[in-house]
Design an enzyme around this catalytic site. Structure first.
Site, short mmCIF file in Angstrom:
data_model
loop_
_atom_site.label_atom_id
_atom_site.label_comp_id
_atom_site.label_asym_id
_atom_site.label_seq_id
_atom_site.Cartn_x
_atom_site.Cartn_y
_atom_site.Cartn_z
N LYS A 166 2.92 9.43 8.25
CA LYS A 166 2.17 9.06 9.45
C LYS A 166 2.68 9.64 10.79
O LYS A 166 2.26 10.72 11.17
CB LYS A 166 2.02 7.54 9.51
CG LYS A 166 1.05 7.05 8.41
CD LYS A 166 0.52 5.67 8.68
CE LYS A 166 -0.70 5.36 7.83
NZ LYS A 166 -0.42 4.98 6.44
N ASP A 200 9.39 2.38 1.50
CA ASP A 200 8.25 3.14 2.00
C ASP A 200 8.12 2.85 3.49
O ASP A 200 7.63 1.79 3.89
CB ASP A 200 6.98 2.76 1.24
CG ASP A 200 5.76 3.56 1.71
OD1 ASP A 200 5.86 4.21 2.77
OD2 ASP A 200 4.72 3.51 1.03
N PHE A 215 0.86 -1.19 0.00
CA PHE A 215 0.00 0.00 0.00
C PHE A 215 0.89 1.23 0.00
O PHE A 215 1.73 1.39 0.88
CB PHE A 215 -0.93 0.02 1.21
CG PHE A 215 -1.83 1.23 1.23
CD1 PHE A 215 -2.97 1.27 0.45
CD2 PHE A 215 -1.51 2.35 1.99
CE1 PHE A 215 -3.79 2.40 0.44
CE2 PHE A 215 -2.32 3.49 1.98
CZ PHE A 215 -3.47 3.50 1.20
#
Ligand SMILES: *Cc1c(COP(=O)(O)O)cnc(C)c1O
Length: 398
Positions: free
Chosen positions: A252, A223, A139
């Site tokens: 995040k 990532d 993702f």
């Protein structure tokens, strides 16, 4: 005056907000540490942390103060000029990561998009094509290029999908080698897949991947948007594997919830970027950088990486002690924990929510636990009791 209630806001949300999230009808009002309260005053233990964002807990006083002080001083300039918080955060992230340069974006997906641009610019400069290879169950976000790198279900209805993206199975060197050709610019991987069900890359796979990328002159992108910034017990997940990427994306937990993402890159690929190649209006403004500096300082000074590691061990031991035959596997690193069941976990998450614990179901059968790193053992004890109770009730009700 009428009391505020969840249902009133739920109705308004249904009427006005773009209906793309299937939301739990709870309206949250305030939070402190690992606790969060809805508008009716109900209290919850937060084992989700805004999806691995609130790593230092809700409204940590040092983060709140940094935001308040910076907001009163200077919120935004433009990237035509410098600000002290951005310069100091750049220095901090470069020193922590061992990479050479940073660019600030406003979200995870935007960081991945920027990483792809840097990788393509470099690849073209050495005569390669611009194709990007990612992994199954990865993702990387919800923008057009990031859905092109992700699962097919997220692409449906949004065609034409940008070209130049393909996927191979995770932890499989053979499949990867087959997929690569002269047009491959970069390979992007989450060292620990988050949304895909908390899948940890094999160390040997990442080592082989690094060696292969060096040999083929392919850019390796990590990532670390979900697994970075202390979450796994190290500042970056890459440290667990001893493998260095050419580019790393963050977001995040980076700013405790203010919108900030970062792209870190080594000098080799960074040098392909020329003036005017990329830009952003908000990215890395003084406000978000001040929040990020305070967040990193809290993680370091309060030993939260060590705490993450210790609490993770405690949680895994606790869940194992349930001896629940429906649990297939407990995996992850630090406080990025996935518990795989042999049933769909959405009803379990709903049960836990009814009993006052926020958690998340991902990859259908996985319960994802990504609580604040400074959650207390008392809260963990309560949350695990509720997990055990919820499992029993689900079982009893068939
Ligand atoms: C959440 C996430 C993203 C996307 O971040 P957004 O801020 O939602 O755009 C990208 N990659 C990973 C690994 C993520 O967990």
């Amino acid at each position: 005056m009428t009391q505020k209630n969840n249902e009133t806001f739920n109705k308004l949300d249904k009427k006005y907000y773009l209906q793309t999230f299937k939301r739990y009808p709870l309206t949250f009002d305030h939070g402190k540490g690992s606790h969060i309260w809805d508008v009716e005053g109900n209290e919850y233990i937060d084992m989700l942390g805004g999806i691995a964002v609130n790593s230092v807990g809700h409204c940590h006083p040092k983060v709140v103060k940094a935001i308040q002080d910076q907001a009163a001083k200077l919120i935004h300039i433009s990237n035509f000029y410098l600000s002290e918080p951005q310069v100091m955060l750049s220095k901090k992230l470069v020193e922590l990561s061992g990479l050479d340069r940073v660019f600030f974006a406003n979200s995870g997906a935007e960081s991945v998009e920027g990483a792809i641009k840097i990788a393509r610019k470099y690849a073209h400069s050495i005569g390669r094509g611009g194709n990007i290879i990612s992994f199954e169950n990865s993702f990387h976000g919800r923008t057009l290029a990031t859905i092109a790198s992700g699962k097919k279900a997220y692409q449906k209805g949004f065609e034409p999908i940008p070209q130049g993206f393909s996927q191979v199975p995770f932890n499989n060197m053979e499949a990867l080698e087959k997929a690569v050709d002269n047009n491959t610019a970069a390979i992007i991987i989450e060292p620990i897949q988050g949304e895909g069900g908390v899948n940890v890359a094999d160390k040997t796979f990442l080592e082989a991947l690094r060696a292969f990328c060096d040999e083929q002159r392919i850019v390796l992108i990590f990532d670390e948007i979900q697994c970075g910034i202390g979450r796994t017990g190290k500042m970056f997940a890459k440290e667990h594997f001893g493998v260095e990427p050419d580019i790393m994306t963050l977001a995040k937990a980076l700013g405790s919830g203010v919108p900030i993402g970062a792209i870190l890159s080594n000098e080799k690929v960074s040098s392909a970027i020329e003036f005017g190649d990329h830009g952003t209006t908000f990215g890395g403004n003084p406000l978000v950088c001040a929040a990020s500096l305070a967040t990193i300082e809290v993680i370091e000074t309060e030993n939260l990486m060590q705490e993450a590691e210790e609490k993770a061990k405690w949680i895994v031991a606790k869940i194992s002690s349930f001896e629940n035959p429906d649990i297939k596997e407990i995996r992850g690193k630090g406080l990025m924990i996935g518990v795989e069941f042999n049933f769909e976990t959405k009803p379990l998450v709903l049960k836990m929510l009814e009993k006052g614990v926020l958690a998340n179901a991902t990859a259908d059968t996985v319960l994802r636990l990504v609580p604040p790193l400074n959650i207390s053992y008392e809260d963990l004890e309560k949350a695990m009791e509720i997990l055990e109770k919820s499992l029993k009730e689900l079982k009893d009700n068939g």
